[in-house]
Scaffold this active site. Structure first.
Site, PDB file in Angstrom:
ATOM      1  N   THR A  13       0.816  -1.217   0.000  1.00 53.59           N
ATOM      2  CA  THR A  13       0.000   0.000   0.000  1.00 53.59           C
ATOM      3  C   THR A  13       0.849   1.265   0.000  1.00 53.59           C
ATOM      4  OG1 THR A  13      -1.751  -1.132   1.184  1.00 53.59           O
ATOM      5  CG2 THR A  13      -1.770   1.256   1.315  1.00 53.59           C
ATOM      6  N   THR A 166       3.129 -10.062  14.365  1.00 54.19           N
ATOM      7  CA  THR A 166       1.909 -10.514  13.705  1.00 54.19           C
ATOM      8  C   THR A 166       1.132  -9.276  13.283  1.00 54.19           C
ATOM      9  OG1 THR A 166       1.817 -12.488  15.078  1.00 54.19           O
ATOM     10  CG2 THR A 166      -0.253 -11.793  14.117  1.00 54.19           C
TER      11      THR A 166
HETATM   12  N1  ASP Z   1      -2.644  -5.648   0.391  1.00 56.04           N
HETATM   13  C1  ASP Z   1      -1.586  -4.762   0.821  1.00 56.04           C
HETATM   14  C2  ASP Z   1      -0.296  -5.533   0.832  1.00 56.04           C
HETATM   15  O1  ASP Z   1      -0.065  -6.282   1.733  1.00 56.04           O
HETATM   16  C3  ASP Z   1      -1.887  -4.205   2.152  1.00 56.04           C
HETATM   17  C4  ASP Z   1      -0.846  -3.267   2.696  1.00 56.04           C
HETATM   18  O2  ASP Z   1       0.174  -2.989   2.123  1.00 56.04           O
HETATM   19  O3  ASP Z   1      -1.065  -2.775   3.790  1.00 56.04           O
HETATM   20  O4  ASP Z   1       0.500  -5.395  -0.073  1.00 56.04           O
END
Ligand code: ASP
Length: 343
Positions: A13, A166
């Site tokens: 993200t 975690t």
């Molecule tokens: N779906 C994303 C990932 O793990 C979520 C994030 O980055 O927070 O790449």
């Protein structure tokens, strides 16, 4: 001297932008990310970067990616003071655990971070996480040696040991926690390192890269109603070498004959079974209850207070070394990179 930091940008993200058509988030390249954090230039570090092509959502992470990250770090180990891995949050704890085993003798910081909101958004947590991760990667102790000498996850207010962490929230900025080990640092107005819980390996030990991982492992999650057919089917998975059994409470499972028999047969056939509790906090105490005693009598080994993420990657790592089931059991019982407490 100016600190030299290598950023390995894998995706997640933190670097995503909104697709104008579908409005869903997709990974974007590194220049987009850095353009949105002009403050990085205020840090007097020499920063280089390596980027995954293409950057990925961490839901697509797999052991081949872990090997890539580990190799980038090993190939550049001598040239840099610290490493920052930008990564999606979803599988960050698995990557952190795998890297902690693959990078033997690590004595420099490998700080993994990401964000809950993309870096281009007004209220992003990505900017702060990136800057703090860089500062931690550059931090030294009073002897001028790296303050952090292990794989760690930096998220919002805390630095956690990577193979103890975690993901605990899909929404909260404090998305990670290590439920069985204290924070390595607390981040507020300043960065306060907890010296007595940080790993203190010898900085002269050379890095030993061991990238081979064996994915012939699985998880078995216990729940009331799990039946013999399902359990036997799972344990009969072709080629399976090891399984993490996610048990109740202090490491307990059903005392029914069919359950005990199925596990014993699996162990006798050479499958390594590791007992890890479903509880977010606490440890397996195999002989606190009959229900736990029976499990250990079948030959299931204790995972103590290890996380699921660390247990599954530790199995991959140990089988990847080419060890026999008995050797894996013996090696599993000892902490490799501070991932569990054996009382
Ligand atoms: N779906 C994303 C990932 O793990 C979520 C994030 O980055 O927070 O790449």
């Amino acid at each position: 001297m100016q600190s030299r930091i290598l950023i390995v940008y894998t995706g997640g993200t933190i670097g995503m932008i909104e697709d104008p058509v579908t409005r869903s988030l997709r990974p974007f390249d590194f220049s987009h990310l850095m353009d949105n954090v002009p403050k990085v230039k205020m840090l007097d570090y020499k920063i280089d970067n390596i980027q995954f092509a293409p950057p990925i959502d961490s839901s697509d992470m797999n052991p081949a990616h872990w090997q890539d990250i580990a190799r980038h770090i090993a190939d550049n180990y001598k040239r840099y003071d610290g490493f920052v891995v930008l990564h999606g949050t979803d599988t960050m704890a698995y990557t952190a655990s795998a890297l902690s085993f693959m990078l033997g003798g690590l004595a420099k910081p490998v700080i993994i971070t990401g964000s809950q909101l993309p870096i281009g958004e007004v209220r992003t947590d990505g900017e702060e996480n990136l800057i703090t991760a860089l500062q931690i990667a550059a931090a030294t102790d009073s002897d001028g040696k790296p303050m952090v000498r292990e794989v760690a996850i930096l998220f919002e207010n805390y630095l956690w040991r990577g193979d103890r962490s975690t993901k605990r929230s899909a929404d909260n900025f404090n998305a990670f926690k290590s439920n069985n080990y204290p924070a390595l640092a607390k981040i507020g107005l300043g960065i306060h390192f907890e010296q007595d819980v940080l790993a203190r390996p010898d900085t002269d030990t050379p890095l030993t890269l061991r990238t081979n991982l064996d994915t012939a492992v699985m998880a078995i999650d216990l729940f009331p109603g799990l039946n013999e057919t399902t359990l036997r089917h799972m344990l009969a998975t072709p080629g399976i070498k090891g399984a993490v059994i996610r048990t109740y409470g202090a490491g307990n499972g059903p005392t029914a004959d069919w359950f005990v028999r199925a596990l014993r047969q699996a162990v006798d056939s050479g499958i390594v079974l590791v007992n890890v509790t479903q509880c977010v906090n606490g440890s397996v105490h195999s002989n606190r209850y009959v229900a736990g005693d029976i499990l250990s009598a079948t030959g299931v080994i204790s995972g103590h207070d290890i996380t699921f993420e660390a247990a599954i990657t530790k199995l991959m790592f140990l089988f990847g070394l080419g060890l026999s089931p008995q050797e894996v059991k013996e090696a599993f019982a000892r902490p490799l990179a501070g991932e569990m407490t054996v009382k």
